[in-house]
Design a protein around this motif. Structure first.
Motif, PDB file in Angstrom:
ATOM      1  N   ILE A   8       0.665  -1.218  -0.100  1.00 59.76           N
ATOM      2  CA  ILE A   8       0.355  -0.174  -0.025  1.00 59.76           C
ATOM      3  C   ILE A   8       1.223   1.277   0.088  1.00 59.76           C
ATOM      4  O   ILE A   8       1.507   1.541   1.103  1.00 59.76           O
ATOM      5  CB  ILE A   8      -0.989   0.089   1.135  1.00 59.76           C
ATOM      6  CG1 ILE A   8      -1.721  -1.413   1.378  1.00 59.76           C
ATOM      7  CG2 ILE A   8      -2.049   1.102   1.069  1.00 59.76           C
ATOM      8  CD1 ILE A   8      -2.432  -1.913   0.271  1.00 59.76           C
ATOM      9  N   LYS A  33      -2.078   7.135  -0.047  1.00 57.68           N
ATOM     10  CA  LYS A  33      -3.565   7.326  -0.267  1.00 57.68           C
ATOM     11  C   LYS A  33      -3.712   8.420  -1.156  1.00 57.68           C
ATOM     12  O   LYS A  33      -2.716   9.716  -1.219  1.00 57.68           O
ATOM     13  CB  LYS A  33      -3.890   7.919   1.186  1.00 57.68           C
ATOM     14  CG  LYS A  33      -5.779   7.947   1.054  1.00 57.68           C
ATOM     15  CD  LYS A  33      -6.249   8.167   2.395  1.00 57.68           C
ATOM     16  CE  LYS A  33      -7.534   8.001   2.411  1.00 57.68           C
ATOM     17  NZ  LYS A  33      -8.286   7.993   3.948  1.00 57.68           N
ATOM     18  N   HIS A  77      -6.535   4.066  -2.499  1.00 57.82           N
ATOM     19  CA  HIS A  77      -5.099   4.022  -2.276  1.00 57.82           C
ATOM     20  C   HIS A  77      -4.226   3.392  -3.586  1.00 57.82           C
ATOM     21  O   HIS A  77      -4.771   2.552  -4.219  1.00 57.82           O
ATOM     22  CB  HIS A  77      -4.859   2.811  -1.206  1.00 57.82           C
ATOM     23  CG  HIS A  77      -5.228   3.460   0.297  1.00 57.82           C
ATOM     24  ND1 HIS A  77      -6.604   3.571   0.822  1.00 57.82           N
ATOM     25  CD2 HIS A  77      -4.424   4.058   1.179  1.00 57.82           C
ATOM     26  CE1 HIS A  77      -6.509   3.936   1.960  1.00 57.82           C
ATOM     27  NE2 HIS A  77      -5.355   4.266   2.175  1.00 57.82           N
ATOM     28  N   THR A  80     -13.375  -3.913   3.430  1.00 56.99           N
ATOM     29  CA  THR A  80     -12.317  -3.317   2.935  1.00 56.99           C
ATOM     30  C   THR A  80     -11.822  -2.194   3.726  1.00 56.99           C
ATOM     31  O   THR A  80     -10.671  -1.472   4.182  1.00 56.99           O
ATOM     32  CB  THR A  80     -12.652  -2.440   1.506  1.00 56.99           C
ATOM     33  OG1 THR A  80     -12.835  -3.607   0.383  1.00 56.99           O
ATOM     34  CG2 THR A  80     -11.247  -1.653   0.870  1.00 56.99           C
ATOM     35  N   TYR A 136      -8.198  -1.565   5.880  1.00 52.75           N
ATOM     36  CA  TYR A 136      -7.425  -0.249   5.454  1.00 52.75           C
ATOM     37  C   TYR A 136      -7.209   0.645   6.664  1.00 52.75           C
ATOM     38  O   TYR A 136      -6.328   1.381   6.936  1.00 52.75           O
ATOM     39  CB  TYR A 136      -8.012   0.421   4.467  1.00 52.75           C
ATOM     40  CG  TYR A 136      -7.333   0.246   2.673  1.00 52.75           C
ATOM     41  CD1 TYR A 136      -6.306   0.758   2.491  1.00 52.75           C
ATOM     42  CD2 TYR A 136      -8.307  -0.659   2.161  1.00 52.75           C
ATOM     43  CE1 TYR A 136      -5.721   0.033   1.139  1.00 52.75           C
ATOM     44  CE2 TYR A 136      -7.976  -1.088   0.930  1.00 52.75           C
ATOM     45  CZ  TYR A 136      -6.692  -0.725   0.355  1.00 52.75           C
ATOM     46  OH  TYR A 136      -6.221  -1.043  -0.965  1.00 52.75           O
ATOM     47  N   ILE A 176      -3.649   0.753   8.266  1.00 57.82           N
ATOM     48  CA  ILE A 176      -2.869   0.872   7.249  1.00 57.82           C
ATOM     49  C   ILE A 176      -2.170   2.112   7.219  1.00 57.82           C
ATOM     50  O   ILE A 176      -2.647   3.217   7.285  1.00 57.82           O
ATOM     51  CB  ILE A 176      -3.055   0.450   5.821  1.00 57.82           C
ATOM     52  CG1 ILE A 176      -3.235  -0.975   5.644  1.00 57.82           C
ATOM     53  CG2 ILE A 176      -1.974   1.039   4.760  1.00 57.82           C
ATOM     54  CD1 ILE A 176      -2.385  -1.984   5.571  1.00 57.82           C
ATOM     55  N   PRO A 198       0.400   3.831   4.749  1.00 59.11           N
ATOM     56  CA  PRO A 198       0.982   3.740   3.573  1.00 59.11           C
ATOM     57  C   PRO A 198       2.547   3.912   3.628  1.00 59.11           C
ATOM     58  O   PRO A 198       3.001   4.849   4.065  1.00 59.11           O
ATOM     59  CB  PRO A 198       0.363   4.783   2.338  1.00 59.11           C
ATOM     60  CG  PRO A 198      -1.091   5.056   3.337  1.00 59.11           C
ATOM     61  CD  PRO A 198      -0.646   4.857   4.562  1.00 59.11           C
ATOM     62  N   PHE A 207      -1.323  -5.909   4.464  1.00 60.71           N
ATOM     63  CA  PHE A 207      -2.561  -6.036   5.319  1.00 60.71           C
ATOM     64  C   PHE A 207      -2.197  -7.368   6.266  1.00 60.71           C
ATOM     65  O   PHE A 207      -2.887  -7.078   7.525  1.00 60.71           O
ATOM     66  CB  PHE A 207      -3.760  -6.594   4.413  1.00 60.71           C
ATOM     67  CG  PHE A 207      -4.324  -5.587   3.631  1.00 60.71           C
ATOM     68  CD1 PHE A 207      -4.757  -4.468   4.228  1.00 60.71           C
ATOM     69  CD2 PHE A 207      -4.223  -5.510   2.365  1.00 60.71           C
ATOM     70  CE1 PHE A 207      -5.555  -3.341   3.317  1.00 60.71           C
ATOM     71  CE2 PHE A 207      -4.643  -4.522   1.411  1.00 60.71           C
ATOM     72  CZ  PHE A 207      -5.398  -3.631   2.143  1.00 60.71           C
ATOM     73  N   SER A 225      -7.041  -8.125   0.685  1.00 59.76           N
ATOM     74  CA  SER A 225      -7.094  -7.979   2.061  1.00 59.76           C
ATOM     75  C   SER A 225      -7.724  -8.823   2.911  1.00 59.76           C
ATOM     76  O   SER A 225      -8.290  -8.880   3.909  1.00 59.76           O
ATOM     77  CB  SER A 225      -8.064  -6.611   2.075  1.00 59.76           C
ATOM     78  OG  SER A 225      -9.427  -6.990   1.525  1.00 59.76           O
TER      79      SER A 225
END
Length: 269
Positions: free
Chosen positions: A15, A18, A24, A174, A178, A181, A183, A209, A240
């Protein structure tokens, strides 16, 4: 027309950042696998969609297959059709099953009614339906970036090896995936690492993830470790979650080992 929309796995999933639109940017390798749904499209007096097998939540009017038909019908003089989907690929499992179904509708309608839709336009239609959909238009191994809807060819051939997919039935949204996370760019270039022997991937090819979801769902980490204990050359979570996969040198039958879960196993092409 009868088609068999297949699943995909993510080999590596970074990832990266964003986006301003709320999505993302990612880096991943998408690889098709043989776990498939079955979709039949036949002429009818009026459009209809029904599904059997795994129950799909929501109304049929919201299904991506229906939306794919409506999108094509808005641009082409399509006759009414009846769609019957036999759902086998688990939902919300990181395997892209719903995206595959929609992409195969685009391809099937194009072929069945000789619409002569260009490859690029098919990609455009698929991107409108979801980030993963466009991959299934070409349906071959690809390095994926941006939202997962831009592709480059990748020199990766796992033909002859076998894969075992294990889905424990956990539905991970989802949003939940996220939420933890942060990034960042990977320290390893995925293009280059995937050229190395598959045994090296364990140390360099990561799914971001896993770091956030494994502490919440320890079962996922336990399944991944069990795949390694059974001899997997590489094991990871796909997308994910919540499906884990192991790639093996030789055919492996782990149905009994993971008897409490959904398991698909077979050769890679």
């Amino acid at each position: 027309m009868l088609v068999f929309p297949n699943a995909k796995i993510n080999i590596g999933l970074n990832i990266v950042e964003k986006r301003a639109d709320g999505y993302h940017n990612i880096e991943s390798c998408f690889y098709p696998v043989g776990w498939s749904d079955a979709l039949e499209i036949t002429l009818a007096d009026e459009f209809s969609f029904r599904s059997d097998g795994i129950v799909i939540p929501g109304n049929s009017s919201d299904n991506l297959c229906t939306k794919a038909y409506q999108m094509i019908a808005a641009d082409y003089a399509l006759p009414a059709v009846k769609m019957h989907l036999l759902k086998s690929i688990p939902i919300g499992a990181g395997l892209g099953g719903g995206s595959a179904d929609a992409a195969f509708v685009i391809k099937a309608l194009n072929e069945q009614f000789d619409l002569k839709i260009s490859f690029e336009k098919q990609l455009d239609y698929a991107r409108r339906l979801g980030s993963d959909c466009a991959f299934f238009i070409s349906n071959k191994p690809a390095y994926c970036f941006q939202k997962g809807d831009e592709f480059e060819d990748i020199d990766l051939n796992l033909k002859g090896k076998c894969i075992v997919l294990v889905n424990p039935g956990l539905h991970i949204s989802t949003v939940e995936a996220y939420s933890g996370i942060v990034p960042k760019r990977s320290e390893h270039d995925l293009h280059n690492v995937l050229k190395e022997p598959i045994e090296n991937w364990k140390f360099k090819v990561k799914n971001d993830f896993e770091a956030t979801l494994f502490p919440i769902y320890p079962l996922l980490g336990e399944i991944k470790e069990a795949l390694y204990q059974q001899g997997a050359l590489y094991a990871a979570m796909s997308g994910s979650g919540s499906t884990l996969f192991g790639i093996f040198e030789l055919e492996k039958d782990l149905q009994k080992h993971f008897a409490d879960y959904k398991v698909w196993q077979g050769p890679l092409d």
